[in-house]
Design a protein around this motif. Sequence first.
Motif, short mmCIF file in Angstrom:
data_model
loop_
_atom_site.label_atom_id
_atom_site.label_comp_id
_atom_site.label_asym_id
_atom_site.label_seq_id
_atom_site.Cartn_x
_atom_site.Cartn_y
_atom_site.Cartn_z
N LEU A 1 31.09 52.33 5.26
CA LEU A 1 32.04 52.18 6.35
C LEU A 1 32.47 50.72 6.50
CD1 LEU A 1 33.60 53.20 8.84
CD2 LEU A 1 31.46 52.98 10.14
N THR A 2 31.50 49.82 6.44
CA THR A 2 31.79 48.39 6.57
C THR A 2 32.66 47.92 5.40
OG1 THR A 2 29.66 48.08 7.66
CG2 THR A 2 30.74 46.10 6.81
N TYR A 3 32.30 48.30 4.20
CA TYR A 3 33.04 47.88 3.02
C TYR A 3 34.48 48.38 3.06
CZ TYR A 3 34.34 47.05 -1.80
OH TYR A 3 34.99 46.62 -2.92
N ILE A 4 34.66 49.66 3.33
CA ILE A 4 36.01 50.23 3.34
C ILE A 4 36.86 49.61 4.45
CG2 ILE A 4 37.32 52.36 3.77
CD1 ILE A 4 34.98 53.82 2.30
N THR A 5 36.29 49.45 5.63
CA THR A 5 37.03 48.88 6.75
C THR A 5 37.45 47.44 6.44
OG1 THR A 5 35.85 50.29 8.32
CG2 THR A 5 36.96 48.35 9.22
N THR A 6 36.51 46.64 5.96
CA THR A 6 36.84 45.23 5.70
C THR A 6 37.76 45.09 4.49
OG1 THR A 6 34.76 44.89 4.48
CG2 THR A 6 34.79 44.32 6.83
N LEU A 7 37.71 46.03 3.55
CA LEU A 7 38.64 46.02 2.43
C LEU A 7 40.07 46.22 2.94
CD1 LEU A 7 38.80 45.84 -0.68
CD2 LEU A 7 38.61 48.32 -0.72
N TYR B 1 32.50 50.48 16.20
CA TYR B 1 32.06 49.62 15.10
C TYR B 1 33.26 49.08 14.33
CZ TYR B 1 29.53 48.13 10.92
OH TYR B 1 29.02 47.40 9.87
N THR B 2 34.22 49.94 14.05
CA THR B 2 35.43 49.54 13.34
C THR B 2 36.19 48.48 14.13
OG1 THR B 2 35.55 51.71 12.30
CG2 THR B 2 37.56 50.40 12.30
N ASP B 3 36.31 48.67 15.44
CA ASP B 3 36.95 47.66 16.28
C ASP B 3 36.20 46.34 16.22
OD1 ASP B 3 39.08 49.21 17.04
OD2 ASP B 3 38.50 49.34 19.16
N ALA B 4 34.88 46.40 16.23
CA ALA B 4 34.09 45.16 16.16
C ALA B 4 34.34 44.44 14.84
CB ALA B 4 32.60 45.47 16.33
N LEU B 5 34.49 45.17 13.77
CA LEU B 5 34.80 44.56 12.48
C LEU B 5 36.19 43.94 12.49
CD1 LEU B 5 33.45 47.28 10.02
CD2 LEU B 5 32.40 45.06 10.52
N ALA B 6 37.17 44.71 12.98
CA ALA B 6 38.56 44.29 12.90
C ALA B 6 38.96 43.27 13.96
CB ALA B 6 39.47 45.51 13.01
N VAL B 7 38.48 43.45 15.16
CA VAL B 7 38.92 42.61 16.28
C VAL B 7 37.97 41.45 16.54
CG1 VAL B 7 39.53 42.63 18.73
CG2 VAL B 7 40.10 44.59 17.30
N SER B 8 36.70 41.67 16.34
CA SER B 8 35.70 40.65 16.69
C SER B 8 35.07 40.00 15.46
CB SER B 8 34.61 41.27 17.56
OG SER B 8 35.16 41.83 18.73
N LEU C 1 25.10 48.52 19.98
CA LEU C 1 26.10 49.29 19.25
C LEU C 1 25.62 49.56 17.83
CD1 LEU C 1 28.82 50.60 18.64
CD2 LEU C 1 29.77 48.31 18.31
N PHE C 2 25.11 48.54 17.17
CA PHE C 2 24.63 48.72 15.80
C PHE C 2 23.42 49.66 15.77
CE2 PHE C 2 22.69 47.50 11.75
CZ PHE C 2 23.79 47.62 10.91
N ALA C 3 22.53 49.51 16.74
CA ALA C 3 21.35 50.39 16.80
C ALA C 3 21.77 51.85 17.01
CB ALA C 3 20.41 49.94 17.92
N ALA C 4 22.75 52.08 17.88
CA ALA C 4 23.23 53.45 18.13
C ALA C 4 23.88 54.02 16.88
CB ALA C 4 24.21 53.46 19.30
N LEU C 5 24.63 53.20 16.16
CA LEU C 5 25.25 53.67 14.92
C LEU C 5 24.18 54.06 13.90
CD1 LEU C 5 28.13 53.94 13.70
CD2 LEU C 5 27.75 51.70 12.67
N GLU D 1 21.37 55.31 14.46
CA GLU D 1 20.74 56.58 14.82
C GLU D 1 21.46 57.77 14.18
OE1 GLU D 1 20.41 56.98 19.04
OE2 GLU D 1 19.30 55.09 19.25
N HIS D 2 22.73 57.56 13.81
CA HIS D 2 23.55 58.67 13.30
C HIS D 2 23.97 58.50 11.84
CE1 HIS D 2 23.87 60.38 17.31
NE2 HIS D 2 24.03 59.15 17.74
N LEU D 3 24.01 57.27 11.36
CA LEU D 3 24.45 57.03 9.98
C LEU D 3 23.34 56.34 9.20
CD1 LEU D 3 28.10 55.66 10.53
CD2 LEU D 3 27.37 58.03 10.14
N SER D 4 23.24 56.66 7.93
CA SER D 4 22.26 56.00 7.06
C SER D 4 22.73 54.58 6.76
CB SER D 4 22.11 56.78 5.77
OG SER D 4 23.28 56.65 4.97
N ASP D 5 21.83 53.77 6.22
CA ASP D 5 22.20 52.41 5.83
C ASP D 5 23.34 52.44 4.81
OD1 ASP D 5 20.30 51.34 7.52
OD2 ASP D 5 18.84 50.92 5.94
N LEU D 6 23.29 53.37 3.88
CA LEU D 6 24.34 53.49 2.87
C LEU D 6 25.68 53.86 3.51
CD1 LEU D 6 25.24 53.38 -0.06
CD2 LEU D 6 24.48 55.75 -0.31
#
Length: 109
Positions: free
Chosen positions: A60-66, A29-36, A44-48, A50-55
Amino acid sequence: GMSESKIQAIAYWQASDEFTPVERLVLAYTDALAVSGGRMHDQLFAALREHLSDLEILELTYITTLYLHHAVMSRALRVEWDDIDERVVEIAAPEGGNDALRISLDDAR
């Protein structure tokens, strides 16, 4: 903390046995944010999810893109704090530029 071997394996996480399945999803997911630019396969998003809440995904998205935002600004303003040489370096064209290349290609025929 994280072991030194795991930290080193981040560079080749796809081929490393150091990471759990959930960690591999986070890295993908982090690679998709940074590279793509945030584009990724729906699976990929659906699998994520399954393990992480929306929050957790939002955080994760906010910190990575920051960090990405900070990296772009630092690079653009020439205030990077690392001691790594630029990975892409411009070099001068050969004498004659494109004409020299064209001649050598024509000679090969």
